[in-house]
Design a protein around this motif. Structure first.
Motif, PDB file in Angstrom:
ATOM      1  N   SER A 235       0.917  -1.104  -0.007  1.00  0.00           N
ATOM      2  CA  SER A 235       0.048   0.015   0.143  1.00  0.00           C
ATOM      3  C   SER A 235       0.678   1.405  -0.180  1.00  0.00           C
ATOM      4  O   SER A 235       0.680   2.271  -0.534  1.00  0.00           O
ATOM      5  CB  SER A 235      -0.910  -0.090   1.094  1.00  0.00           C
ATOM      6  OG  SER A 235      -1.765  -1.217   1.019  1.00  0.00           O
ATOM      7  N   ILE A 236       1.917   1.154   0.603  1.00  0.00           N
ATOM      8  CA  ILE A 236       3.075   2.444   0.771  1.00  0.00           C
ATOM      9  C   ILE A 236       3.565   2.662  -0.745  1.00  0.00           C
ATOM     10  O   ILE A 236       3.637   3.785  -1.041  1.00  0.00           O
ATOM     11  CB  ILE A 236       3.785   2.165   1.766  1.00  0.00           C
ATOM     12  CG1 ILE A 236       3.215   2.281   3.325  1.00  0.00           C
ATOM     13  CG2 ILE A 236       5.145   3.127   1.600  1.00  0.00           C
ATOM     14  CD1 ILE A 236       4.215   1.948   4.345  1.00  0.00           C
ATOM     15  N   GLU A 237       4.193   1.452  -1.190  1.00  0.00           N
ATOM     16  CA  GLU A 237       4.553   1.579  -2.352  1.00  0.00           C
ATOM     17  C   GLU A 237       3.853   2.172  -3.542  1.00  0.00           C
ATOM     18  O   GLU A 237       3.925   2.775  -4.342  1.00  0.00           O
ATOM     19  CB  GLU A 237       5.221   0.444  -3.087  1.00  0.00           C
ATOM     20  CG  GLU A 237       6.503  -0.178  -2.177  1.00  0.00           C
ATOM     21  CD  GLU A 237       7.557   0.648  -2.150  1.00  0.00           C
ATOM     22  OE1 GLU A 237       7.720   1.371  -3.244  1.00  0.00           O
ATOM     23  OE2 GLU A 237       8.245   0.892  -1.242  1.00  0.00           O
ATOM     24  N   ASN A 256      10.927   3.397   2.744  1.00  0.00           N
ATOM     25  CA  ASN A 256       9.938   2.454   3.327  1.00  0.00           C
ATOM     26  C   ASN A 256      10.469   1.222   4.097  1.00  0.00           C
ATOM     27  O   ASN A 256      11.202   0.255   3.451  1.00  0.00           O
ATOM     28  CB  ASN A 256       9.219   1.707   2.085  1.00  0.00           C
ATOM     29  CG  ASN A 256       7.931   0.831   2.611  1.00  0.00           C
ATOM     30  OD1 ASN A 256       7.703   0.773   3.644  1.00  0.00           O
ATOM     31  ND2 ASN A 256       7.285   0.326   1.658  1.00  0.00           N
ATOM     32  N   GLN A 257      10.541   1.267   5.394  1.00  0.00           N
ATOM     33  CA  GLN A 257      11.028   0.277   6.221  1.00  0.00           C
ATOM     34  C   GLN A 257      10.038  -0.929   6.656  1.00  0.00           C
ATOM     35  O   GLN A 257      10.328  -1.605   7.552  1.00  0.00           O
ATOM     36  CB  GLN A 257      11.824   0.773   7.356  1.00  0.00           C
ATOM     37  CG  GLN A 257      13.114   1.528   6.846  1.00  0.00           C
ATOM     38  CD  GLN A 257      13.710   1.991   8.098  1.00  0.00           C
ATOM     39  OE1 GLN A 257      13.099   2.424   9.131  1.00  0.00           O
ATOM     40  NE2 GLN A 257      15.141   2.305   7.796  1.00  0.00           N
ATOM     41  N   LYS A 293      12.983  14.125   3.667  1.00  0.00           N
ATOM     42  CA  LYS A 293      13.163  12.750   3.718  1.00  0.00           C
ATOM     43  C   LYS A 293      12.161  12.129   4.861  1.00  0.00           C
ATOM     44  O   LYS A 293      11.868  12.529   5.883  1.00  0.00           O
ATOM     45  CB  LYS A 293      14.324  12.679   4.400  1.00  0.00           C
ATOM     46  CG  LYS A 293      15.000  11.143   4.734  1.00  0.00           C
ATOM     47  CD  LYS A 293      16.087  10.751   5.443  1.00  0.00           C
ATOM     48  CE  LYS A 293      17.394  11.444   4.639  1.00  0.00           C
ATOM     49  NZ  LYS A 293      18.655  11.127   5.298  1.00  0.00           N
ATOM     50  N   ILE A 294      11.414  11.143   4.039  1.00  0.00           N
ATOM     51  CA  ILE A 294      10.085  10.721   4.866  1.00  0.00           C
ATOM     52  C   ILE A 294      10.666   8.989   4.933  1.00  0.00           C
ATOM     53  O   ILE A 294      10.668   8.402   4.245  1.00  0.00           O
ATOM     54  CB  ILE A 294       8.836  10.814   3.946  1.00  0.00           C
ATOM     55  CG1 ILE A 294       8.622  12.053   3.721  1.00  0.00           C
ATOM     56  CG2 ILE A 294       7.707  10.176   4.998  1.00  0.00           C
ATOM     57  CD1 ILE A 294       7.976  12.586   2.463  1.00  0.00           C
ATOM     58  N   LYS A 295      10.399   8.866   6.344  1.00  0.00           N
ATOM     59  CA  LYS A 295      10.641   7.328   6.853  1.00  0.00           C
ATOM     60  C   LYS A 295       9.226   6.647   7.276  1.00  0.00           C
ATOM     61  O   LYS A 295       8.526   7.237   8.122  1.00  0.00           O
ATOM     62  CB  LYS A 295      11.533   7.184   7.906  1.00  0.00           C
ATOM     63  CG  LYS A 295      12.383   6.001   8.274  1.00  0.00           C
ATOM     64  CD  LYS A 295      13.137   5.791   9.140  1.00  0.00           C
ATOM     65  CE  LYS A 295      14.362   6.530   8.743  1.00  0.00           C
ATOM     66  NZ  LYS A 295      15.560   6.472   9.934  1.00  0.00           N
ATOM     67  N   LEU A 307       1.919   1.845  12.722  1.00  0.00           N
ATOM     68  CA  LEU A 307       2.598   2.602  11.716  1.00  0.00           C
ATOM     69  C   LEU A 307       3.139   3.902  11.895  1.00  0.00           C
ATOM     70  O   LEU A 307       2.585   4.618  12.294  1.00  0.00           O
ATOM     71  CB  LEU A 307       1.474   2.970  10.446  1.00  0.00           C
ATOM     72  CG  LEU A 307       2.017   3.597   9.153  1.00  0.00           C
ATOM     73  CD1 LEU A 307       3.383   2.949   8.443  1.00  0.00           C
ATOM     74  CD2 LEU A 307       0.931   3.932   8.143  1.00  0.00           C
ATOM     75  N   GLN A 308       4.534   3.991  11.603  1.00  0.00           N
ATOM     76  CA  GLN A 308       5.137   5.251  12.215  1.00  0.00           C
ATOM     77  C   GLN A 308       5.599   6.295  10.952  1.00  0.00           C
ATOM     78  O   GLN A 308       6.397   5.382  10.081  1.00  0.00           O
ATOM     79  CB  GLN A 308       6.215   5.124  13.028  1.00  0.00           C
ATOM     80  CG  GLN A 308       6.717   6.265  13.694  1.00  0.00           C
ATOM     81  CD  GLN A 308       7.904   6.173  14.818  1.00  0.00           C
ATOM     82  OE1 GLN A 308       7.872   5.035  15.291  1.00  0.00           O
ATOM     83  NE2 GLN A 308       8.194   7.201  15.348  1.00  0.00           N
TER      84      GLN A 308
END
Length: 374
Positions: A235-237, A256-257, A293-295, A307-308
């Motif tokens: 979903s993130i991708e 995306n970790q 920069k988004i992690k 989810l963080q």
């Protein structure tokens, strides 16, 4: 019938047999309740046969000690009942109260009691009153409340749908417009083809979103019917692809970790909307001095999936805006594209799924959102 106010014995009502006969066929409890302050003793010198219906205790069991009836009062209501009775004793004013009892055969029941106090010559206090079982009435009240809650919940979900339709589709249209502008300006054929590939992915995402919205229209009255197995990493991708235009323009880095095998039961439209809002906000409100920069990562905490989403953006002054951060049409930056719907929508969607959202932020450093998904 005569009431003895001068004797210290527990026989307050004369001709009890006659009175019991009159009250033989009533389910209500007609009682006299007496308290001796010096002895701290409670008695029920008179109680009609209705005592069994409301307390499952016989009158002779409580004539000289009311404990068998008192012990039936629900543990969460005992203090309130005694506070009311004590206040009635101090003020000599009548009392009325709804409370619960736990009965051996009937279980938890709701009672409504009332009493009118008098002080006797020996210093004791006597209440004349009645108690009735109102369990069926309480159940009807609870049913009405549940109906109201369902209607309110439906209204919230209807509002969510309306905002998804306007806010999320706006994200698609903006990104399509931006990608097409980039394609028009790009002279390199390979670069242009790559941009058009992103246009195709956004278009595919747009079609999926329309399908999700159509599903919400069909079953929005029951959130549980909208649940599907969702891969959070995927979903993130997908969200990253939708926002490719913004990411390219701002030179943002998305890390995306989240584990590739992170699955949960969730509303697909909601999870997409939540991710779109959090990631697009992190890009939109980036710091002008550095590239965004988004992690993103996911982990379990006390049995809940979290989810963080963290960024190095402009940050939010939570002391100033913390209470209204998730409010409707609330904006906190001088960004011409800020509408003030995203976080409101996100919070409502998360809460509709039984979760919650927390935020930490520092101006000039960045913001971190914790979304309790389960």
């Amino acid at each position: 019938m005569k009431v003895s106010e001068n004797k210290s014995d527990d026989i307050i009502v004369n001709d009890q047999d006659e009175l019991q006969s009159l009250l033989e066929h009533t389910d209500e409890l007609i009682y006299q309740f007496r308290y001796f302050p010096e002895e701290k003793k409670y008695t029920l010198p008179f109680a009609s046969r209705g005592l069994w219906n409301v307390y499952e205790v016989m009158p002779e069991e409580v004539k000289y000690d009311a404990a068998p009836a008192i012990n039936r009062i629900h543990k969460d209501d005992v203090k309130a009942v005694f506070d009311i009775v004590n206040n009635s004793m101090k003020t000599l004013k009548s009392w009325s109260y709804d409370f619960r009892v736990v009965l051996p055969s009937k279980g938890v029941r709701w009672l409504r009691g009332n009493g009118r106090p008098i002080q006797l010559m020996d210093g004791s206090f006597l209440w004349n009153g009645c108690v009735i079982d109102i369990t069926s009435q309480k159940k009807k009240e609870e049913e009405v409340k549940r109906t109201i809650d369902v209607i309110e919940s439906q209204n919230v979900r209807l509002m969510n749908f309306a905002h998804i339709a306007t806010h999320n589709l706006r994200s698609y249209s903006n990104n399509l417009e931006l990608l097409l502008e980039l394609a028009e300006k790009e002279s390199d054929l390979n670069e242009k083809n790559e941009i058009m590939g992103h246009v195709k992915k956004v278009s595919e995402g747009f079609s999926d979103t329309m399908a999700h919205l159509n599903e919400i229209v069909t079953v929005y009255t029951d959130v549980s019917q909208q649940l599907k197995t969702v891969n959070l990493n995927t979903s993130i991708e997908k969200t990253v692809n939708i926002l490719k235009g913004n990411i390219t323009q701002k030179k943002a880095v998305i890390i995306n970790q989240v584990p590739t095998e992170c699955f949960l039961e969730y509303n697909p439209a909601f999870i997409e909307s939540i991710l779109l809002n959090l990631i697009s906000n992190a890009i939109k409100y980036s710091d002008s001095e550095r590239n965004p920069k988004i992690k993103l990562n996911a982990f379990h905490e006390n049995g809940r999936l979290i989810l963080q989403v963290s960024d190095n953006g402009a940050g939010i002054d939570l002391r100033k805006h913390g209470e209204s951060l998730f409010g409707m049409y609330k904006t906190f930056h001088k960004n011409k594209d800020a509408v003030g719907v995203g976080l409101f929508l996100t919070k409502n969607q998360i809460e509709a799924m039984g979760g919650k959202i927390e935020v930490k932020s520092k101006v000039g450093v960045g913001t971190s959102f914790k979304v309790f998904l389960t």
